[in-house]
Write a protein that holds these residues in place. Structure first.
Motif, PDB file in Angstrom:
ATOM      1  N   SER A  61       0.685  -1.161   0.008  1.00  0.00           N
ATOM      2  CA  SER A  61       0.327   0.172   0.033  1.00  0.00           C
ATOM      3  C   SER A  61       0.695   1.037  -0.336  1.00  0.00           C
ATOM      4  N   ARG A  62       2.124   1.443  -0.074  1.00  0.00           N
ATOM      5  CA  ARG A  62       2.801   2.562   0.178  1.00  0.00           C
ATOM      6  C   ARG A  62       2.880   2.885  -1.350  1.00  0.00           C
ATOM      7  N   ALA A 120      10.864   2.888  -5.986  1.00  0.00           N
ATOM      8  CA  ALA A 120       9.958   3.314  -4.810  1.00  0.00           C
ATOM      9  C   ALA A 120       9.723   4.391  -5.131  1.00  0.00           C
ATOM     10  N   PRO A 121       8.754   4.444  -4.130  1.00  0.00           N
ATOM     11  CA  PRO A 121       8.268   6.293  -4.009  1.00  0.00           C
ATOM     12  C   PRO A 121       8.897   7.173  -3.387  1.00  0.00           C
ATOM     13  N   GLU A 122       8.910   8.479  -4.049  1.00  0.00           N
ATOM     14  CA  GLU A 122       9.363   9.263  -3.295  1.00  0.00           C
ATOM     15  C   GLU A 122       8.245  10.145  -2.213  1.00  0.00           C
ATOM     16  N   ASN A 123       7.067   9.771  -2.410  1.00  0.00           N
ATOM     17  CA  ASN A 123       5.661  10.237  -1.339  1.00  0.00           C
ATOM     18  C   ASN A 123       5.242   9.303  -1.145  1.00  0.00           C
ATOM     19  N   VAL A 124       4.487   8.375   0.736  1.00  0.00           N
ATOM     20  CA  VAL A 124       4.251   7.838   0.864  1.00  0.00           C
ATOM     21  C   VAL A 124       2.698   8.268   1.045  1.00  0.00           C
ATOM     22  N   GLN A 144      -4.315   6.120   5.233  1.00  0.00           N
ATOM     23  CA  GLN A 144      -4.608   5.591   3.703  1.00  0.00           C
ATOM     24  C   GLN A 144      -4.025   4.423   3.483  1.00  0.00           C
ATOM     25  N   ARG A 145      -2.865   4.143   3.781  1.00  0.00           N
ATOM     26  CA  ARG A 145      -2.553   2.296   3.405  1.00  0.00           C
ATOM     27  C   ARG A 145      -3.121   1.996   4.563  1.00  0.00           C
ATOM     28  N   ILE A 146      -3.951   1.801   4.861  1.00  0.00           N
ATOM     29  CA  ILE A 146      -4.454   0.425   5.694  1.00  0.00           C
ATOM     30  C   ILE A 146      -6.106   0.667   4.932  1.00  0.00           C
ATOM     31  N   ALA A 147      -7.034   1.904   4.828  1.00  0.00           N
ATOM     32  CA  ALA A 147      -7.963   2.349   3.843  1.00  0.00           C
ATOM     33  C   ALA A 147      -7.754   1.142   2.742  1.00  0.00           C
ATOM     34  N   LEU A 148      -6.598   1.404   1.932  1.00  0.00           N
ATOM     35  CA  LEU A 148      -6.832   0.520   0.017  1.00  0.00           C
ATOM     36  C   LEU A 148      -6.242  -0.594   1.088  1.00  0.00           C
ATOM     37  N   ALA A 149      -5.324  -1.240   1.855  1.00  0.00           N
ATOM     38  CA  ALA A 149      -4.853  -2.304   1.936  1.00  0.00           C
ATOM     39  C   ALA A 149      -6.514  -3.430   2.179  1.00  0.00           C
ATOM     40  N   GLY A 150      -6.828  -2.696   3.548  1.00  0.00           N
ATOM     41  CA  GLY A 150      -8.223  -3.178   3.916  1.00  0.00           C
ATOM     42  C   GLY A 150      -9.648  -3.206   2.616  1.00  0.00           C
ATOM     43  N   LEU A 184      10.822   0.962   5.824  1.00  0.00           N
ATOM     44  CA  LEU A 184       9.559   1.311   4.782  1.00  0.00           C
ATOM     45  C   LEU A 184       8.073   1.396   5.589  1.00  0.00           C
ATOM     46  N   HIS A 185       8.714   0.358   6.659  1.00  0.00           N
ATOM     47  CA  HIS A 185       6.735   0.041   7.353  1.00  0.00           C
ATOM     48  C   HIS A 185       6.853   0.428   8.366  1.00  0.00           C
ATOM     49  N   ASN A 186       7.697   1.166   8.526  1.00  0.00           N
ATOM     50  CA  ASN A 186       7.147   1.588  10.691  1.00  0.00           C
ATOM     51  C   ASN A 186       6.453   2.212  11.196  1.00  0.00           C
TER      52      ASN A 186
END
Length: 305
Positions: free
Chosen positions: A144-145, A163-167, A172-178, A234-236
């Motif tokens: 999702s990042r 890899a993206p510059e803006n995460v 937003q990550r939880i909403a997309l993954a969910g 990346l995922h902290n």
């Protein structure tokens, strides 16, 4: 002097993550592969152990009659296990829920849409299925990042771009993954309904979602991995227990609305062990004792026999 990984988990030398290019799902395990720690059938599915010393595989030999599926990605495949006997599907099939053979229906590094595609590609091997446990969820959150340009309509996949510059924010990550996870879980539910099987979505464990402090062996292994990888950087933002609970709550509510059983293996696993029990070889995959405990927890919480 050996590194903690070489000393504590020498079996990881054989988990190379070298996968075969495959149409439709992108990559999968090689078929008919035999290493010191895992064996695959002709289509690349890992072999499980069943009761009475028999084995069971999606495209290989297995006892006749109904089967049960444990589906998902690399944790279901059993990365970190010292052998086929030690995966969750094998521990269910030999000790905790042995009345039916359990098939290891997993591909390494798959997201939720790839897991669903895998089901469609190989459902001709699944004539009689009475139970499905879909143990998944972490890969969608990891992916999702990636930016919208790499997400497309069905979610990003590993190695799909730089890899993206803006995460996106953690929310937003939880909403997309969910959203993606629940959308594709409903595809599994339609299959389960069609074949008369019970489906449970089990949010797979992530070490920092299970307990605040890792076991001593885990601490050594995680620190070594952090020196050579960028996982923590990346995922902290989504690795805290609070984020894990928020993700689980979103999935629980969505599964309830869709009529799908749900189990958060993070809280269940945390309640099942003491604080110093060694469970993980890295933050996503377990050692033998961790997979054994997961199998026991699944059998107890889902009333499997």
């Amino acid at each position: 002097m050996k590194s903690p990984r070489a000393e504590l988990a020498p079996q990881m030398e054989h988990y190379k993550f070298i996968l075969e290019d495959q149409p439709y799902i992108g990559f999968f395990q090689y078929g008919d592969e035999s290493t010191p720690v895992y064996t695959t059938d002709s289509c690349g599915f890992r072999v499980s152990h069943a009761a009475d010393g028999r084995t069971a595989a999606v495209a290989g030999d297995r006892p006749r009659g109904p089967v049960r599926l444990l589906a998902g990605s690399s944790a279901v495949f059993g990365v970190g296990a010292t052998g086929d006997h030690a995966t969750v599907s094998s521990r269910l099939g030999t000790r905790y829920a042995p009345t039916r053979p359990w098939l290891n229906f997993a591909g390494q590094s798959l997201n939720s849409v790839q897991e669903l595609i895998l089901l469609n590609l190989f459902q001709h091997h699944l004539d009689e299925v009475e139970e499905i446990v879909l143990m998944s969820g972490v890969n969608n959150l990891v992916l999702s990042r990636l930016p919208e340009s790499q997400q497309g309509r069905h979610g990003a996949f590993f190695e799909c771009g730089p890899a993206p510059e803006n995460v996106p924010t953690p929310e937003q990550r939880i909403a997309l993954a969910g959203e993606l996870t629940l959308r594709h879980a409903q595809g599994w539910q339609r299959f389960a309904t069609a074949v008369g099987a019970r489906l449970t979505y089990a949010l797979q464990p992530l070490a920092p979602w299970v307990r605040e402090r890792p076991a001593p062996q885990e601490k050594s292994l995680f620190e070594e991995l952090d020196d050579v990888s960028n996982w923590r950087r990346l995922h902290n933002d989504i690795a805290s227990m609070e984020m894990g609970r928020r993700y689980a709550d979103l999935l629980r509510e969505g599964c309830a609305a869709a009529g799908i059983g749900f189990l958060d293996l993070n809280t269940a696993l945390g309640e099942a062990v003491s604080g110093d029990t060694w469970l993980f070889v890295d933050r996503v995959h377990c050692v033998d004792a961790g997979y054994d405990t997961l199998a026991r927890v699944l059998a107890e919480r889902l009333d499997l026999r």
